[in-house]
Design a protein around this motif. Structure first.
Motif, mmCIF file in Angstrom:
data_model
loop_
_atom_site.group_PDB
_atom_site.id
_atom_site.type_symbol
_atom_site.label_atom_id
_atom_site.label_comp_id
_atom_site.label_asym_id
_atom_site.label_seq_id
_atom_site.Cartn_x
_atom_site.Cartn_y
_atom_site.Cartn_z
ATOM 1 N N LEU A 1 19.389 126.983 -56.505
ATOM 2 C CA LEU A 1 18.839 125.712 -56.030
ATOM 3 C C LEU A 1 17.841 125.094 -57.005
ATOM 4 C CD1 LEU A 1 18.520 123.626 -53.790
ATOM 5 C CD2 LEU A 1 16.886 125.176 -52.675
ATOM 6 N N GLN A 2 16.998 125.930 -57.610
ATOM 7 C CA GLN A 2 15.967 125.394 -58.498
ATOM 8 C C GLN A 2 16.550 124.726 -59.738
ATOM 9 O OE1 GLN A 2 12.864 125.271 -57.431
ATOM 10 N NE2 GLN A 2 13.615 126.320 -55.586
ATOM 11 N N ALA A 3 17.796 125.030 -60.055
ATOM 12 C CA ALA A 3 18.426 124.429 -61.236
ATOM 13 C C ALA A 3 18.980 123.033 -60.959
ATOM 14 C CB ALA A 3 19.544 125.338 -61.746
ATOM 15 N N CYS A 4 19.002 122.620 -59.694
ATOM 16 C CA CYS A 4 19.572 121.327 -59.320
ATOM 17 C C CYS A 4 18.517 120.235 -59.472
ATOM 18 C CB CYS A 4 20.074 121.363 -57.880
ATOM 19 S SG CYS A 4 21.235 122.712 -57.547
ATOM 20 N N THR A 5 18.796 119.238 -60.318
ATOM 21 C CA THR A 5 17.833 118.173 -60.598
ATOM 22 C C THR A 5 18.532 116.825 -60.638
ATOM 23 O OG1 THR A 5 18.127 118.301 -63.006
ATOM 24 C CG2 THR A 5 16.483 119.789 -62.010
ATOM 25 N N HIS A 6 17.730 115.768 -60.655
ATOM 26 C CA HIS A 6 18.294 114.423 -60.810
ATOM 27 C C HIS A 6 19.086 114.323 -62.110
ATOM 28 C CE1 HIS A 6 16.229 112.237 -57.510
ATOM 29 N NE2 HIS A 6 15.313 113.175 -57.663
ATOM 30 N N ALA A 7 18.549 114.900 -63.157
ATOM 31 C CA ALA A 7 19.193 114.804 -64.468
ATOM 32 C C ALA A 7 20.450 115.650 -64.551
ATOM 33 C CB ALA A 7 18.206 115.232 -65.557
ATOM 34 N N LYS A 8 20.450 116.772 -63.830
ATOM 35 C CA LYS A 8 21.605 117.677 -63.844
ATOM 36 C C LYS A 8 21.919 118.095 -62.411
ATOM 37 C CE LYS A 8 23.478 121.690 -66.285
ATOM 38 N NZ LYS A 8 23.183 122.817 -67.222
ATOM 39 N N PRO A 9 22.529 117.196 -61.634
ATOM 40 C CA PRO A 9 22.775 117.492 -60.222
ATOM 41 C C PRO A 9 23.826 118.578 -60.040
ATOM 42 C CG PRO A 9 23.848 115.436 -60.839
ATOM 43 C CD PRO A 9 23.018 115.854 -62.015
ATOM 44 N N CYS A 10 23.660 119.369 -58.988
ATOM 45 C CA CYS A 10 24.619 120.415 -58.672
ATOM 46 C C CYS A 10 25.772 119.842 -57.844
ATOM 47 C CB CYS A 10 23.940 121.543 -57.888
ATOM 48 S SG CYS A 10 22.750 122.483 -58.867
ATOM 49 N N PRO A 11 26.941 120.456 -57.915
ATOM 50 C CA PRO A 11 28.118 119.927 -57.215
ATOM 51 C C PRO A 11 28.021 120.121 -55.704
ATOM 52 C CG PRO A 11 28.651 122.012 -58.258
ATOM 53 C CD PRO A 11 27.273 121.655 -58.720
ATOM 54 N N VAL A 12 28.809 119.323 -54.979
ATOM 55 C CA VAL A 12 28.811 119.322 -53.516
ATOM 56 C C VAL A 12 30.227 119.554 -53.008
ATOM 57 C CG1 VAL A 12 28.405 117.942 -51.428
ATOM 58 C CG2 VAL A 12 26.848 117.748 -53.388
ATOM 59 N N ALA A 13 30.342 120.414 -52.000
ATOM 60 C CA ALA A 13 31.614 120.634 -51.306
ATOM 61 C C ALA A 13 31.440 120.273 -49.836
ATOM 62 C CB ALA A 13 32.068 122.083 -51.435
ATOM 63 N N VAL B 1 20.818 110.511 -49.645
ATOM 64 C CA VAL B 1 19.474 109.944 -49.733
ATOM 65 C C VAL B 1 18.428 111.050 -49.682
ATOM 66 C CG1 VAL B 1 17.791 108.465 -48.579
ATOM 67 C CG2 VAL B 1 20.178 107.746 -48.736
ATOM 68 N N ARG B 2 18.666 112.043 -48.829
ATOM 69 C CA ARG B 2 17.701 113.120 -48.649
ATOM 70 C C ARG B 2 17.768 114.168 -49.757
ATOM 71 N NH1 ARG B 2 14.871 114.219 -43.623
ATOM 72 N NH2 ARG B 2 14.937 112.276 -42.452
ATOM 73 N N TYR B 3 18.929 114.358 -50.342
ATOM 74 C CA TYR B 3 19.106 115.429 -51.332
ATOM 75 C C TYR B 3 19.688 114.859 -52.622
ATOM 76 C CZ TYR B 3 18.651 117.972 -46.950
ATOM 77 O OH TYR B 3 18.224 118.421 -45.733
ATOM 78 N N PRO B 4 18.892 114.077 -53.359
ATOM 79 C CA PRO B 4 19.414 113.394 -54.554
ATOM 80 C C PRO B 4 19.644 114.320 -55.741
ATOM 81 C CG PRO B 4 17.064 112.993 -54.317
ATOM 82 C CD PRO B 4 17.482 113.728 -53.080
ATOM 83 N N GLN B 5 19.256 115.590 -55.637
ATOM 84 C CA GLN B 5 19.471 116.514 -56.747
ATOM 85 C C GLN B 5 20.878 117.090 -56.763
ATOM 86 O OE1 GLN B 5 17.834 117.068 -53.905
ATOM 87 N NE2 GLN B 5 17.027 119.158 -53.772
ATOM 88 N N PHE B 6 21.748 116.537 -55.901
ATOM 89 C CA PHE B 6 23.143 116.973 -55.851
ATOM 90 C C PHE B 6 24.074 115.808 -56.178
ATOM 91 C CE2 PHE B 6 20.767 119.872 -53.168
ATOM 92 C CZ PHE B 6 21.176 121.099 -53.674
ATOM 93 N N ASP B 7 25.262 116.165 -56.643
ATOM 94 C CA ASP B 7 26.229 115.166 -57.108
ATOM 95 C C ASP B 7 27.115 114.709 -55.942
ATOM 96 O OD1 ASP B 7 28.094 113.602 -58.338
ATOM 97 O OD2 ASP B 7 28.769 115.124 -59.769
ATOM 98 N N TRP B 8 26.802 113.579 -55.364
ATOM 99 C CA TRP B 8 27.539 113.042 -54.216
ATOM 100 C C TRP B 8 28.645 112.076 -54.643
ATOM 101 C CZ3 TRP B 8 26.396 115.412 -49.786
ATOM 102 C CH2 TRP B 8 25.158 116.075 -49.700
ATOM 103 N N LYS B 9 28.854 111.930 -55.947
ATOM 104 C CA LYS B 9 29.857 110.988 -56.456
ATOM 105 C C LYS B 9 31.152 111.672 -56.876
ATOM 106 C CE LYS B 9 26.356 107.733 -58.119
ATOM 107 N NZ LYS B 9 25.817 107.017 -59.311
ATOM 108 N N HIS B 10 31.140 112.989 -56.955
ATOM 109 C CA HIS B 10 32.330 113.738 -57.389
ATOM 110 C C HIS B 10 32.512 114.924 -56.438
ATOM 111 C CE1 HIS B 10 30.649 111.732 -60.994
ATOM 112 N NE2 HIS B 10 31.912 111.458 -61.237
#
Length: 267
Positions: free
Chosen positions: A56-68, A137-146
């Motif tokens: 979790l700590q690696a997920c950032t705006h600059a490098k968002p983590c993927p979402v399933a 909106v609440r969790y912008p450190q994740f990639d919601w576009k892919h």
């Protein structure tokens, strides 16, 4: 490493903004739901569990983590697929697990099933869209576009319908023996569908040979597997085969290779 389980608020999306209310243990989305087939409109609760990845700590705006987005089969809950959730978390995915793909609607077993499931899938697609919009909106450190969509049975049909309605938001779809809604035919959406031995998909759901070649659709048959067993209550061997196919398809999470596992047979 143990994944974090997030579930901490309620929200009720409506045309006008509505304040949020905090709630322990569950993230619940309230969305307008037509009860289908000329029944009156109703407000139905669609509970959603959010499982954070171990990194979790690696997920950032600059490098968002993927979402399933995980959608369960009819009569099942998102929590019935912990073997899938745990593997995706371990690969670095945030997993948003719907607790009900049917929206409270009961199948009429005396009527044709396919039109009912297709109607449910349309409703679920809208619910998924609202969940994503609010969670992003609440969790912008994740990639919601892919997004990676994962669904079993009705949940796979709902995922396929969401992909049809929102193709630009989906990178890949993993179907566990969905049978009623056509899987994507698109170079932009990579598809893995894992097929059971005791069911047959409706005509047009699965890509034909030419379409599989054109779009790279991956179809993996597990001989001896049953449709209803593709969840936590299924055998360890079946769950291991499903996870293997997902691993082959998605690893690594940051740059999925979308490779296709081989057909297999349960002993």
């Amino acid at each position: 490493m143990v994944a974090v389980h997030w579930s901490n608020f309620w929200f009720r999306p409506k045309p006008d903004q509505v304040p949020y209310q905090e709630k322990d243990l569950m993230l619940r989305l309230f969305a307008p739901l037509s009860m289908l087939f000329a029944l009156p409109m109703a407000i139905a609760a669609v509970p959603v569990d959010i499982h954070a990845p171990a990194n979790l700590q690696a997920c950032t705006h600059a490098k968002p983590c993927p979402v399933a987005i995980l959608s369960p089969g009819y009569g099942l809950s998102g929590s019935d697929y912990s073997f899938v959730t745990n593997r995706l978390n371990g690969m670095g995915y945030l997993v948003v697990a719907l607790q009900d793909s049917a929206g409270g609607v009961i199948l009429d077993r005396d009527a044709p099933v396919s039109p009912q499931v297709q109607a449910m899938a349309h409703v679920a697609s809208r619910s998924i869209s609202t969940v994503i919009d609010e969670a992003a909106v609440r969790y912008p450190q994740f990639d919601w576009k892919h997004l990676v969509l994962v669904g079993h049975s009705l949940g796979g049909d709902s995922s396929a319908q969401f992909a049809a309605d929102n193709p630009s938001r989906v990178s890949s779809l993993i179907s566990l023996d969905s049978r009623r809604v056509a899987l994507p035919r698109s170079a932009g959406i990579h598809v893995l569908t894992i097929r059971a031995s005791d069911t047959t998909a409706d005509p047009g759901v699965l890509p034909n040979k030419e379409e599989r070649s054109r779009y790279g659709t991956c179809i993996v048959h597990i001989e001896g597997s049953r449709h209803n067993d593709m969840q936590d209550a299924g055998s360890e061997q079946l769950k291991a085969r499903i996870v293997s196919a997902i691993d082959t398809f998605l690893v690594p999470a940051s740059h999925p290779k979308y490779a296709c596992d081989q057909d297999s047979k349960l002993e």
